[in-house]
Design a protein around this motif. Sequence first.
Motif, short mmCIF file in Angstrom:
data_model
loop_
_atom_site.label_atom_id
_atom_site.label_comp_id
_atom_site.label_asym_id
_atom_site.label_seq_id
_atom_site.Cartn_x
_atom_site.Cartn_y
_atom_site.Cartn_z
N LYS B 109 25.70 53.14 131.48
CA LYS B 109 25.46 51.71 131.28
C LYS B 109 25.35 51.26 129.82
CE LYS B 109 24.65 50.66 135.73
NZ LYS B 109 25.29 49.59 136.49
N ASP B 112 28.55 51.26 127.01
CA ASP B 112 29.61 50.36 127.44
C ASP B 112 29.20 48.90 127.31
OD1 ASP B 112 32.21 50.02 128.94
OD2 ASP B 112 30.83 48.95 130.24
N CYS B 113 28.01 48.59 127.81
CA CYS B 113 27.52 47.21 127.74
C CYS B 113 27.27 46.82 126.29
CB CYS B 113 26.24 47.08 128.57
SG CYS B 113 25.71 45.38 128.74
N ARG B 116 30.43 45.84 124.62
CA ARG B 116 30.89 44.50 125.00
C ARG B 116 30.07 43.42 124.31
NH1 ARG B 116 30.04 43.81 130.44
NH2 ARG B 116 29.30 45.92 130.84
N LEU B 117 28.84 43.73 123.97
CA LEU B 117 27.98 42.77 123.29
C LEU B 117 28.54 42.35 121.93
CD1 LEU B 117 24.18 43.67 123.44
CD2 LEU B 117 25.25 41.50 124.00
N GLN B 127 27.83 37.41 129.61
CA GLN B 127 27.69 38.32 130.73
C GLN B 127 27.12 39.66 130.26
OE1 GLN B 127 27.99 37.71 133.90
NE2 GLN B 127 27.62 39.84 134.45
N ALA B 128 27.64 40.16 129.12
CA ALA B 128 27.16 41.43 128.57
C ALA B 128 25.69 41.32 128.19
CB ALA B 128 28.00 41.83 127.36
N ARG B 129 25.32 40.18 127.65
CA ARG B 129 23.94 39.92 127.25
C ARG B 129 23.01 40.02 128.46
NH1 ARG B 129 20.50 36.28 126.95
NH2 ARG B 129 18.95 36.50 125.32
N GLU B 131 23.61 41.51 131.29
CA GLU B 131 23.60 42.89 131.80
C GLU B 131 22.72 43.79 130.97
OE1 GLU B 131 28.18 42.84 133.23
OE2 GLU B 131 27.44 44.78 132.52
N MET B 132 22.80 43.63 129.64
CA MET B 132 22.01 44.50 128.76
C MET B 132 20.52 44.28 129.00
SD MET B 132 21.84 46.94 126.68
CE MET B 132 23.23 47.35 125.64
N ILE B 135 19.65 46.08 132.11
CA ILE B 135 19.63 47.53 131.88
C ILE B 135 18.34 47.93 131.18
CG2 ILE B 135 20.70 49.40 130.53
CD1 ILE B 135 23.40 47.88 130.99
N TYR B 171 22.16 44.95 118.52
CA TYR B 171 22.16 44.13 119.75
C TYR B 171 21.51 42.78 119.46
CZ TYR B 171 22.83 48.63 122.21
OH TYR B 171 23.29 49.85 122.64
#
Lengths: 238, 223
Positions: B109, B112-113, B116-117, B127-129, B131-132, B135, B171
């Motif tokens: 996780k 990869d995420c 994308r960030l 979306q990546a934000r 998801e992160m 996670i 991030y």
Amino acid sequence: MAGGGDELKLLGLWASPFVLRVKLALSIKGLSYEDVEEDIFGGKSELLLNSNPVHKKVPVLLHNGKPICDSQIIVQYIDEAFPGSGPSLLPTDPLERAVARFWAAYVDDKLLASWLQSGKSKTEEEKAEAFKQTLMAVENMERTFNECSKGKPFFGGDSVGYLDVTLGGLVAWLHAAEKLHGVRLFDATRSPLLEAWLERFGELEAVKVVLPDVDSLVEYAKQRQAAEAAAAADAGGN
Amino acid sequence: MAGEKRKGLQLLDFWVSPFGQRCRIALDEKALPYEYLEQDLGNKSELLIRSNPVHKKIPVLVHDGRPVCESLIIVQYIDEAFSSSSSLLPSDPYARAQARFWADYIDKKVYDCGTRLWKTKGEPQQQARKEMVEILKTLEGALGDKPYFGGDEFGFVDVAFVPFTAWFLTYERFGEISVEKECPKLAAWAKRCGERESVKKNLSPPEKVYEFIATLKKKFGIE
């Protein structure tokens, strides 16, 4: 034949290669368990959702109520928690263990992933590329079999090991795919050692008792394909 | 040269790689001397290609001439081959399964995420934000009130995740995620781990990670 006071419950789906992997490990180790079939597409059980809240997937093995998730982690757990039962799946030498783990990861991350991709691909080009990757992965597995087996019948040598069980999860689908698409992934010209392994592995009693019926898998695949097509149509397509 | 079987440990690595850092931390936790070999990923060496022909990636640990690939497999190998010093994995099979589960979760996780960030903009980045944050909260849940993921001792899951703490600043700046705000327990854990010698020595300074990513963004033409 689990030790006294050991209750094993497997939450699974009869058609899943990952679930099959766990059943193979349990069978080879001579361990009895309760086989619970989940209705994955209809509605996952409370038990499954509580046992695997992170991924909500099968297989999940419950040992005296405590959940273990992810097929490869479950197989290693079975091997470590029941050392007296049946053969050891992982070798004892640390380097050999590292090699077994590497190729087990490869089976899922490369071989299975590209094979599934070739089935899911929308364009002919994508499909061809994914299939090419799949064949490359088969070639690598063939070479690995040669190196690991050292002339013996299994990846694990004389007896079935971790890599046999890991790849073994795919056995029923390999046969089903041949019936569905006419493609024999482990064939005599490309991968003679794997072709022989597939036959030999499938003949083991411990394997035969847990392998799902190939014709049923073929039916299942057709049903799933139809269901997915219907869902896509409902969703309005692209 | 072919046939050369060096004795001892060598690590083929790339300075900013969190995967490589896992191995460096594990080696230091076990007080194992090794030769660090920085790899040029734009022009891969013969040694790297020979040691990891399947993936051609770092990190690779070479032990007495024999390669071990994939960072978590390397960490387990180090733990098992040098079992006399303190263990990174617990001895209880159930605890080991839990440790492997979370290390695998981190593997599948976080990177990869995180990528994308900083690589995406607009909707995909949002979306990546999301998801992160999910996670990180999930990992914070797994940590609970324990000092380390494994309990009282620094272990396998801590080793698996700690290199990514050097990426929190990145991030924050590119993905607008404050770990301190969203997951205070995780932030506290990161600080706690940062006090260990093995972590202090091997993590990239967060500003350096940020600079590295900023340079990559320019290179890829991502504004």
